[in-house]
Design a protein around this motif. Structure first.
Motif, PDB file in Angstrom:
ATOM      1  N   ARG A 157       5.699  21.769  25.002  1.00  0.00           N
ATOM      2  CA  ARG A 157       6.269  22.422  23.830  1.00  0.00           C
ATOM      3  C   ARG A 157       5.891  21.653  22.578  1.00  0.00           C
ATOM      4  N   GLU A 158       5.919  22.349  21.459  1.00  0.00           N
ATOM      5  CA  GLU A 158       5.536  21.742  20.177  1.00  0.00           C
ATOM      6  C   GLU A 158       6.564  20.694  19.753  1.00  0.00           C
ATOM      7  N   ILE A 159       6.055  19.533  19.414  1.00  0.00           N
ATOM      8  CA  ILE A 159       6.886  18.427  18.946  1.00  0.00           C
ATOM      9  C   ILE A 159       6.436  18.050  17.536  1.00  0.00           C
ATOM     10  N   THR A 160       7.384  17.901  16.627  1.00  0.00           N
ATOM     11  CA  THR A 160       7.085  17.369  15.295  1.00  0.00           C
ATOM     12  C   THR A 160       7.992  16.175  15.050  1.00  0.00           C
ATOM     13  N   ILE A 161       7.373  15.053  14.747  1.00  0.00           N
ATOM     14  CA  ILE A 161       8.112  13.811  14.497  1.00  0.00           C
ATOM     15  C   ILE A 161       7.904  13.438  13.032  1.00  0.00           C
ATOM     16  N   GLU A 162       8.981  13.159  12.328  1.00  0.00           N
ATOM     17  CA  GLU A 162       8.890  12.862  10.898  1.00  0.00           C
ATOM     18  C   GLU A 162       9.543  11.526  10.573  1.00  0.00           C
ATOM     19  N   LEU A 206       0.851  -1.180   0.000  1.00  0.00           N
ATOM     20  CA  LEU A 206       0.000   0.000   0.000  1.00  0.00           C
ATOM     21  C   LEU A 206       0.892   1.237   0.000  1.00  0.00           C
ATOM     22  N   MET A 207       0.693   2.120  -0.961  1.00  0.00           N
ATOM     23  CA  MET A 207       1.537   3.309  -1.082  1.00  0.00           C
ATOM     24  C   MET A 207       0.931   4.465  -0.265  1.00  0.00           C
ATOM     25  N   LEU A 208       0.941   4.261   1.050  1.00  0.00           N
ATOM     26  CA  LEU A 208       0.447   5.263   1.997  1.00  0.00           C
ATOM     27  C   LEU A 208       1.455   5.357   3.133  1.00  0.00           C
ATOM     28  N   HIS A 209       1.896   6.597   3.413  1.00  0.00           N
ATOM     29  CA  HIS A 209       2.972   6.820   4.382  1.00  0.00           C
ATOM     30  C   HIS A 209       2.579   7.917   5.364  1.00  0.00           C
ATOM     31  N   ALA A 210       2.619   7.589   6.663  1.00  0.00           N
ATOM     32  CA  ALA A 210       2.368   8.582   7.713  1.00  0.00           C
ATOM     33  C   ALA A 210       3.660   9.353   7.929  1.00  0.00           C
ATOM     34  N   GLN A 211       3.778  10.517   7.285  1.00  0.00           N
ATOM     35  CA  GLN A 211       5.065  11.216   7.205  1.00  0.00           C
ATOM     36  C   GLN A 211       5.383  12.040   8.450  1.00  0.00           C
ATOM     37  N   SER A 212       4.374  12.617   9.094  1.00  0.00           N
ATOM     38  CA  SER A 212       4.685  13.430  10.270  1.00  0.00           C
ATOM     39  C   SER A 212       3.520  13.484  11.245  1.00  0.00           C
ATOM     40  N   LEU A 213       3.865  13.780  12.491  1.00  0.00           N
ATOM     41  CA  LEU A 213       2.889  13.932  13.569  1.00  0.00           C
ATOM     42  C   LEU A 213       3.357  15.109  14.418  1.00  0.00           C
ATOM     43  N   SER A 214       2.494  16.127  14.576  1.00  0.00           N
ATOM     44  CA  SER A 214       2.835  17.319  15.348  1.00  0.00           C
ATOM     45  C   SER A 214       1.823  17.509  16.469  1.00  0.00           C
ATOM     46  N   PHE A 215       2.321  17.916  17.646  1.00  0.00           N
ATOM     47  CA  PHE A 215       1.446  18.084  18.813  1.00  0.00           C
ATOM     48  C   PHE A 215       2.205  18.824  19.906  1.00  0.00           C
ATOM     49  N   VAL A 216       1.451  19.309  20.891  1.00  0.00           N
ATOM     50  CA  VAL A 216       2.062  19.906  22.073  1.00  0.00           C
ATOM     51  C   VAL A 216       2.302  18.792  23.085  1.00  0.00           C
ATOM     52  N   HIS A 217       3.541  18.645  23.509  1.00  0.00           N
ATOM     53  CA  HIS A 217       3.913  17.578  24.447  1.00  0.00           C
ATOM     54  C   HIS A 217       3.122  17.757  25.746  1.00  0.00           C
ATOM     55  N   PRO A 218       2.419  16.712  26.211  1.00  0.00           N
ATOM     56  CA  PRO A 218       1.556  16.868  27.389  1.00  0.00           C
ATOM     57  C   PRO A 218       2.308  17.168  28.686  1.00  0.00           C
ATOM     58  N   ILE A 219       3.585  16.833  28.753  1.00  0.00           N
ATOM     59  CA  ILE A 219       4.384  17.076  29.961  1.00  0.00           C
ATOM     60  C   ILE A 219       5.335  18.250  29.765  1.00  0.00           C
ATOM     61  N   LEU A 220       6.063  18.260  28.641  1.00  0.00           N
ATOM     62  CA  LEU A 220       7.058  19.303  28.395  1.00  0.00           C
ATOM     63  C   LEU A 220       6.428  20.608  27.925  1.00  0.00           C
TER      64      LEU A 220
END
Length: 250
Positions: free
Chosen positions: A224-229, A208-222
C-alpha cells in the motif's frame, strides 16, 4: 564543514512497522560512520540501532547537513526491495531549499553531473568517468526581499523552492541549484561566501537550508502507498517568521 554534534541527539520516529522505520534526521548528523567522521561521536544508524535494540539497514542517504526523512529497513530482504525501488525510480522524494535570489516559476533542471570524488574514500575510483544524467524538478513556493545592502546588491533576496529529484546523484540538488545561480543558503561547497556569513549573522542559523520533507512509495510487503513526512524544525520556522512566510504556503 558543519559543526560537530556534542550532545546525544534525540531521534524522532516518523514511521515504524515490522519491516521499515523512518526517522527525522537532524541537520549535522552523519547517517553512518565514514572516513570523514574521525571526530564524530553520534551517527543515525547506531542511535537508531540502540533505540530499537536490533540491527537496521540504511536504504538511502542524506548528506550530513541535510535534515528530514531517513528510511531504514529491518531486514535484508526488505532492504533489497527498497533499494530496487530507489533504482527503478519508484520512491518519490520531496525536498525544500532556501536559495539565494528570486527563482520564479517552475521547471526541470537537466544538467549532467560528474561524480564528485573524495580524496581518501574514492582514491581508487577512476577519476575520468563521464558526467551522468541528472534531473531535478522544481517549483518556487515563496520569495522575500530584505532591504539590506550586501556586496554589489542593494537588497538581499531569498526563495523557498520545492524540489523533486528524478535521479539520485551525489549532492544533486545542491549542485543543480548552484548551476541555476541560486545556490542553497548555508552550502559551504557550492554556495555564496557572502550570503552564508550574512545569513548566520542576521538569522542566527548556521546550517545547510535543505530539508527532505517527504518520501512516498508502495510498501514492499504491505503493498500500500506510504507517505512519510518530516516537519520543519525550529530553525526553519524561525527563518519563515523573519521572512514573513506562513506554513500555509507549503
Amino acid at each position: 564543514m558543519s559543526a560537530i554534534i556534542t550532545e546525544k541527539p534525540e531521534l524522532t520516529i516518523l514511521y515504524q512497522d515490522q519491516h521499515l522505520v523512518a526517522i527525522d534526521k537532524p541537520a549535522g548528523l552523519f547517517v553512518h560512520r565514514s572516513f570523514l567522521d574521525k571526530d564524530e561521536k553520534y551517527f543515525a544508524l547506531q542511535l537508531l540501532r540502540d533505540h530499537l535494540g536490533q540491527y537496521v539497514y540504511p536504504v538511502h542517504r542524506l548528506d550530513k547537513p541535510t535534515s528530514g526523512v531517513l528510511l531504514f529497513a529491518l531486514s535484508e530482504h526488505v532492504a533489497r526491495d527498497i533499494n530496487s525501488a530507489f533504482q527503478e525510480k519508484q520512491m518519490h522524494k520531496t525536498y525544500y531549499a532556501l536559495t539565494r535570489g528570486h527563482l520564479e516559476g517552475e521547471g526541470r533542471i537537466e544538467h549532467p553531473i560528474k561524480i564528485k570524488l573524495d580524496k581518501i574514500g574514492d582514491k581508487f575510483v577512476n577519476k575520468d568517468q563521464e558526467a551522468k544524467d541528472a534531473i531535478t524538478d522544481y517549483q518556487s513556493v515563496a520569495t522575500a526581499t530584505l532591504p539590506i545592502p550586501l556586496g554589489k546588491y542593494s537588497s538581499v533576496r531569498y526563495s523557498l523552492i520545492k524540489l523533486s529529484p528524478q535521479t539520485g546523484r551525489r549532492h544533486q540538488i545542491r549542485r543543480h541549484l548552484a548551476h541555476l545561480r541560486h545556490p542553497i543558503i548555508g552550502d559551504v561547497n557550492y554556495g555564496d561566501n557572502k550570503q552564508n556569513p550574512f545569513f548566520y549573522q542576521h538569522f542566527g542559523v548556521k546550517r545547510l537550508m535543505l530539508h527532505a520533507q517527504s518520501l512516498s512509495f508502495v510498501h514492499p510487503i504491505l503493498k500500500r502507498e506510504i507517505t512519510i513526512e518530516a516537519e520543519f524544525d525550529e530553525q526553519w520556522l524561525k527563518v519563515f517568521h523573519t521572512l514573513g512566510w506562513s506554513l500555509s504556503v507549503i
